[in-house]
Motif scaffolding. Structure first.
Motif, mmCIF file in Angstrom:
data_model
loop_
_atom_site.group_PDB
_atom_site.id
_atom_site.type_symbol
_atom_site.label_atom_id
_atom_site.label_comp_id
_atom_site.label_asym_id
_atom_site.label_seq_id
_atom_site.Cartn_x
_atom_site.Cartn_y
_atom_site.Cartn_z
ATOM 1 N N ARG A 1 -69.260 -60.239 27.292
ATOM 2 C CA ARG A 1 -69.371 -59.013 28.144
ATOM 3 C C ARG A 1 -71.092 -58.816 28.047
ATOM 4 O O ARG A 1 -71.655 -58.520 28.858
ATOM 5 N N THR B 1 -63.588 -60.078 19.520
ATOM 6 C CA THR B 1 -65.037 -60.066 19.441
ATOM 7 C C THR B 1 -65.563 -60.954 20.598
ATOM 8 O O THR B 1 -66.651 -60.784 20.886
ATOM 9 N N VAL C 1 -63.540 -53.502 32.657
ATOM 10 C CA VAL C 1 -62.497 -53.838 31.823
ATOM 11 C C VAL C 1 -61.123 -53.209 32.111
ATOM 12 O O VAL C 1 -61.163 -51.838 32.373
ATOM 13 N N SER D 1 -52.220 -53.036 23.395
ATOM 14 C CA SER D 1 -52.462 -54.124 22.128
ATOM 15 C C SER D 1 -51.536 -54.011 20.982
ATOM 16 O O SER D 1 -51.039 -52.963 20.683
ATOM 17 N N MET E 1 -60.828 -56.132 25.211
ATOM 18 C CA MET E 1 -61.985 -55.887 24.082
ATOM 19 C C MET E 1 -61.616 -55.914 22.761
ATOM 20 O O MET E 1 -62.404 -55.634 21.801
ATOM 21 N N ALA E 2 -60.467 -56.248 22.279
ATOM 22 C CA ALA E 2 -59.848 -56.208 21.046
ATOM 23 C C ALA E 2 -60.622 -57.427 20.193
ATOM 24 O O ALA E 2 -60.891 -57.711 18.930
ATOM 25 N N ASP F 1 -55.183 -56.236 24.824
ATOM 26 C CA ASP F 1 -56.311 -55.287 25.359
ATOM 27 C C ASP F 1 -57.602 -56.188 25.240
ATOM 28 O O ASP F 1 -57.786 -56.773 24.226
ATOM 29 N N VAL G 1 -66.291 -59.527 23.835
ATOM 30 C CA VAL G 1 -67.428 -58.378 23.651
ATOM 31 C C VAL G 1 -68.563 -59.219 23.888
ATOM 32 O O VAL G 1 -69.608 -58.869 24.499
ATOM 33 N N ASP G 2 -68.767 -60.056 23.123
ATOM 34 C CA ASP G 2 -69.933 -61.280 23.115
ATOM 35 C C ASP G 2 -70.092 -61.693 24.468
ATOM 36 O O ASP G 2 -71.168 -61.655 25.094
ATOM 37 N N ASN H 1 -57.918 -51.995 30.776
ATOM 38 C CA ASN H 1 -57.291 -51.943 29.370
ATOM 39 C C ASN H 1 -55.630 -52.316 29.659
ATOM 40 O O ASN H 1 -54.951 -52.220 30.628
ATOM 41 N N ASN H 2 -55.176 -52.724 28.587
ATOM 42 C CA ASN H 2 -53.538 -52.648 28.358
ATOM 43 C C ASN H 2 -53.307 -52.854 27.102
ATOM 44 O O ASN H 2 -54.098 -52.465 26.005
#
Lengths: 262, 262
Positions: B97, B91, B109, B114, B88-89, B86, B94-95, B111-112
């Motif tokens: 983004r 960091t 995003v 994890s 956004m797991a 997934d 996220v940074d 998703n998939n």
């Protein structure tokens, strides 16, 4: 061929299935689906059936829990059970898998996105800073458990984030909203008074995860309780201690007020 | 059109991408991928590229962390970053983004699955009984953190399960095995002596999650340390207090010795 394949549908609509899941479903003799542990809110059974190109038999809760229909079909051929999210997140599916094992039926799991990892990610919160997950049930006569509040308190005490899954009442087809869940917790606060669910408590909500425009919001409880997050599923996160990048994410991705720190 | 789409690839091979992810990737002007936060162990870049039908530019860790190549491309068009699991797991994503947000680039995003939710599910363990997740790093001169051991102890103390993610050393292309990770924890046990990582400790391992035949094993530490779980990724779960259905699952799905109870 005795085979039972648990195929995850992911979070939102028929196209959230994996390519592998789609291929597997298409070679099954029978395809079952259940939507009582979670709903595919961005789609419906007609669209899903048309997309896969096969008939789908939707099963009620009691039929899935009883299991016989599915297990009989799997003894006789190759069968899929479509489940929203990741298939093995629901205890019912683990139970069914174990019963299939006892009958010598080969089982396979096709994983997919789960709200358990998607919601933290969409908020930009770091997964290793989460404590135990809680579930907020609809209050019922004689069933108002304190455990979600107690677990939230224990997580907060250790500076950890808490993911809260919200109840589904499959019989009346009701999905709990974030507003209803917050009210449940405010009532528990009034009774247990640990000072963890207050007007000034920082709360984050994810709704319609997996859709083109998921709702991702964070703010103070008094404001969040009045907000309309649109159609379910809703998921709540109670942030613990925040890293500066997490603060940045909640402000930018979730519209949290500048100056939050928790 | 300034757009950056983070597309999850799921756990094992090119067909674990969602149908939505596949569609999105195919309409992108440029497709980047990174394999240093996790590897797509059941596939390779040629197969993935052929499956999507477009060229994929694989980026090294420093290029992703620097971000400029991706952000410049996204300012000029529609760009995908393919990420195992997934998106956004990690960091780093996220940074990236948040930096895209600052530049006015639209982000999305997909998703998939994890390993965070797949591993517990494949073992038949209940997600709401997990405490905080730990990561076991490769021991390095001057970097032998005690925190994974301390968090494991805190979870055990409360009867909770612990998911342990294992380190990747992208520079030397090494993925930590469960055996190596257990050794790290045994060394910490020798130093910190809380009696939580002993020969008799119940340990569960998931390897090759998402593949046709994932390795799912549970047993006592002294035996598990000698086992060969095949190629990585490996993930470890340290069970806490077990519900009887969880015992049943560990015995039937993971080959744990009958009579475990923890």
């Amino acid at each position: 061929m005795s085979e039972l394949i648990f195929i995850g549908l992911g979070l939102n609509d028929e196209k959230d299935i994996t390519y592998k899941g789609l291929e597997k479903a298409r070679i099954c003799d029978r395809i079952f689906a259940e939507f009582y542990t979670a709903c595919l809110t961005g789609s419906n059974i007609e669209r899903l059936s048309e997309f896969i190109g096969k008939e789908i038999e939707v099963l009620e809760r009691k039929v899935v829990e009883d299991g016989q229909v599915i297990l009989d079909a799997a003894k006789a051929g190759r069968v899929a059970l479509l489940c929203v999210g990741d298939p093995m997140a629901a205890t019912t599916h683990v139970d069914l898998r174990l019963r299939a094992f006892d009958l010598g039926i080969y089982t396979r799991v096709i994983n997919n996105a789960s709200i358990l990892s998607a919601a933290p990610g969409l908020l930009g919160l770091q997964h290793y800073k989460f404590g135990r997950t809680i579930t907020i049930p609809f209050p019922k006569e004689g069933f108002r458990p304190e455990s979600p509040y107690e677990i939230l308190a224990a997580n907060k005490d250790r500076g950890l984030h808490t993911l809260a899954l919200l109840d589904i009442d499959a019989e009346s087809d009701r999905l709990m909203t974030a507003n209803q869940a917050l009210e449940v917790l405010v009532n528990l606060e009034e009774r247990l008074k640990k000072g963890i669910v207050l007007d000034s408590t920082l709360v984050a909500v994810v709704a319609q995860a997996g859709s083109e425009n998921p709702v991702v919001r964070a703010g103070y409880l008094c404001d969040m309780m009045k907000e309309d997050f649109g159609p379910p599923h809703h998921t709540i996160v109670f942030p613990g201690n925040l890293h500066f990048m997490e603060v940045d994410a909640l402000v930018k991705l979730a519209g949290a007020p500048a100056g939050i720190s928790n």
